[in-house]
Scaffold this motif. Structure first.
Motif, mmCIF file in Angstrom:
data_model
loop_
_atom_site.group_PDB
_atom_site.id
_atom_site.type_symbol
_atom_site.label_atom_id
_atom_site.label_comp_id
_atom_site.label_asym_id
_atom_site.label_seq_id
_atom_site.Cartn_x
_atom_site.Cartn_y
_atom_site.Cartn_z
ATOM 1 N N ASP A 24 -9.005 -24.238 0.652
ATOM 2 C CA ASP A 24 -9.496 -24.839 -0.689
ATOM 3 C C ASP A 24 -8.062 -25.295 -1.570
ATOM 4 O O ASP A 24 -8.278 -25.617 -2.573
ATOM 5 N N ASP A 25 -7.077 -25.407 -0.855
ATOM 6 C CA ASP A 25 -5.936 -26.274 -1.297
ATOM 7 C C ASP A 25 -5.218 -25.181 -2.374
ATOM 8 O O ASP A 25 -4.115 -25.755 -2.995
ATOM 9 N N SER A 26 -5.580 -23.776 -2.430
ATOM 10 C CA SER A 26 -4.742 -23.116 -3.294
ATOM 11 C C SER A 26 -3.555 -22.316 -2.373
ATOM 12 O O SER A 26 -3.717 -22.532 -1.124
ATOM 13 N N HIS A 27 -2.754 -21.668 -3.027
ATOM 14 C CA HIS A 27 -1.747 -20.959 -2.249
ATOM 15 C C HIS A 27 -1.902 -19.487 -2.687
ATOM 16 O O HIS A 27 -2.183 -19.009 -3.515
ATOM 17 N N TYR A 28 -1.400 -18.767 -1.574
ATOM 18 C CA TYR A 28 -1.427 -17.345 -1.841
ATOM 19 C C TYR A 28 0.161 -16.979 -1.292
ATOM 20 O O TYR A 28 0.440 -17.423 -0.150
ATOM 21 N N GLN A 29 0.866 -16.153 -1.930
ATOM 22 C CA GLN A 29 2.137 -15.629 -1.595
ATOM 23 C C GLN A 29 2.818 -14.411 -2.072
ATOM 24 O O GLN A 29 2.007 -13.866 -3.099
ATOM 25 N N GLN A 30 3.317 -13.826 -1.286
ATOM 26 C CA GLN A 30 3.846 -12.451 -1.574
ATOM 27 C C GLN A 30 5.525 -12.360 -1.384
ATOM 28 O O GLN A 30 5.953 -12.922 -0.136
#
Ligand code: SF4
Length: 477
Positions: free
Chosen positions: A135-141
């Motif tokens: 969905d063109d979002s990003h997730y990072q840690q």
């Protein structure tokens, strides 16, 4: 108190902070990502390495450890004989099969960034994993590998008062934060150090489970020494370091019944050297080792335990358990009050800590009381204070392998010296741990697992002499 289950872990070489920790972080990332979305929604993935993880990450196989973690492998269960096979699709096909469930395009040159000059606020060993989703979002840690395979995320780092890893210390039957408190608990309750630690461990787990874990750790250490004595050849990484343990083992076995060995009062020292070399060569080769309390220093405790098994008259499996429990108390004190991370305090935190842990444990085995054990640990640290971390080529080979042999012999000496005294000593264990912490804070970064100073510069024949004394970025050499 840090549990024996946390301090001693079966892992993968060559480094607990740069290999085991990053692989654990990759596992944690997948777990946390699954709570947000399906892995099949990942479009692309990037890895950023900071500080020491970037500066020596190539030599410590940090990149491949993270990739193995993203493939779904864990340090305790990976079959290290198949590592190259697991990685081949990534390097030859430029594809990453995340957790074996979802394949994405992945180019190690493009998608892994090395920021050796950038140190994130919490710890020099930092890494970020970022994915872009359908969905063109990003997730990072962001994760910090804080030494010994321990990993914390950004949330833990910014809420240091919350203990995210272990239950609170007050709920233990014999809580201690300092060596003085440990000694007082031992005296008050007439317990040895190992008995006290066992009682604390059994607060959370049944005794058979604790013993089974201790036995598995000791068995892994023995397997590692056996493999190290069998394997030969050149260690990977480009320094052309030859493995020595196999030849030394053959030599010592051949001499066993000869007069030269029978009359040599220090022959045990040769065997201690051998045991340490065997473990650390396996570690440098990326094999399975027990993190004790780090991989760089993984040879010291097994070497001293093998000395106990093979050269002292009172060896027993129960004694091996006591050894590991006693060592846990010392490692816990150092980790809580200073550091066991070479990137944080230099090699004094790795080899110095392992030496102190082995010294205290051996002191108990040879009859030392708790005060003598703490004296042995203090000696073990005191004479490693200021020890820098300067691995040549960023590889855990030179000086690391031989340094473990020196650390193991020093641990035996410290235990013997302490047991000749009454436990009273000028410098307390608490003071020497604090000295280690402060000395580490004062130490220049080039001596803290960045391979930009010391032997890493002056002993690396591949670095032009003209650059000696100048801060050099290893990857430019
Ligand atoms: S020099 Fe010491 S701290 Fe540094 S990598 Fe080697 S063993 Fe670890």
């Amino acid at each position: 108190m840090i549990s024996v289950f946390d301090l001693f872990k079966i892992g993968i070489g060559p480094s607990s902070s740069h290999t085991v920790g990053p692989m654990v972080a990759a596992n944690l990332f997948l777990t946390s990502l699954r709570k947000q979305t399906e892995l099949t929604s990942i479009k692309s993935l990037e890895i950023e390495l900071y500080g020491s993880l970037a500066a020596t990450g190539k030599g410590h196989a940090t990149d491949t450890a993270i990739l193995l973690g993203l493939l779904g492998h864990a340090p305790s269960s990976i079959d290290t004989r198949l590592t190259n096979q697991y990685l081949s699709a990534i390097f030859s096909n430029k594809q990453l099969n995340i957790a074996g469930e979802h394949i994405i395009a992945f180019d190690t040159e493009r998608d892994i960034q090395w920021y050796g000059e950038t140190v994130l606020p919490y710890h020099p060993n930092a890494m970020t994993i970022r994915v872009s989703l359908a969905d063109d979002s990003h997730y990072q840690q962001t994760y910090y590998s804080v030494g010994g395979g321990f990993v914390i995320n950004e949330e833990d780092a910014t809420n240091p008062d919350e203990d995210h890893a272990t239950p609170t210390i007050d709920s233990l039957p014999y809580p201690f934060n300092t060596a003085a408190e440990l000694l007082e608990q031992c005296r008050q309750h007439r317990l040895s150090v190992s008995e006290l630690v066992l009682a604390n461990e059994c607060h959370y787990r049944d005794q058979p489970e604790v013993f089974a874990y201790l036995d598995s750790i000791w068995e892994s250490m023995q397997d590692c020494v056996t493999r190290g004595c069998q394997n030969s050849g050149i260690l990977p990484g480009g320094l052309d370091v030859k493995r020595r343990a196999q030849a030394l083992h053959l030599q010592l076995c051949a001499e066993k019944n000869q007069d030269i060995a029978k009359n040599d009062k220090l022959v045990a020292m040769d065997w201690i050297d051998l045991y340490a070399l065997a473990v650390n060569e396996e570690n440098a080769n990326g094999g399975n080792v027990v993190t004790a309390p780090t991989n760089g220093a993984a040879g010291i405790i097994p070497a001293v335990m093998h000395y106990y098994r093979d050269f002292l008259p009172n060896y027993s499996v129960e004694g091996a358990r006591k050894f590991l429990l006693n060592a846990t108390a010392i490692g816990s004190l150092i980790k809580q009050n200073a550091s066991i991370s070479g990137a944080e305090v230099g090699c004094q935190g790795e080899v110095g800590s392992a030496c102190a842990m082995a010294a205290s444990a051996l002191a108990e085995i040879i009859g030392g009381d708790p005060a003598q054990c703490l004296n042995a640990a203090e000696i073990g640290i005191e004479h490693n204070l200021g020890l820098t971390c300067d691995p040549v080529g960023g590889l855990v080979q030179v000086p690391c392998i031989e340094r473990n042999a020196m650390g193991a012999v020093k641990a035996v000496n410290a235990a013997r010296l302490a047991c000749r005294g009454n436990g009273q000593h000028f410098v307390s264990l608490d003071k020497v741990i604090e000295t280690m912490r402060v000395t580490g804070a004062d130490m220049l970064d080039k001596y803290k697992e960045t391979s930009r100073g010391g032997l890493a510069v002056y002993a690396d024949n591949r670095i032009p002499t003209a650059t000696h004394g100048v801060s050099v970025k290893y990857s430019q050499c």
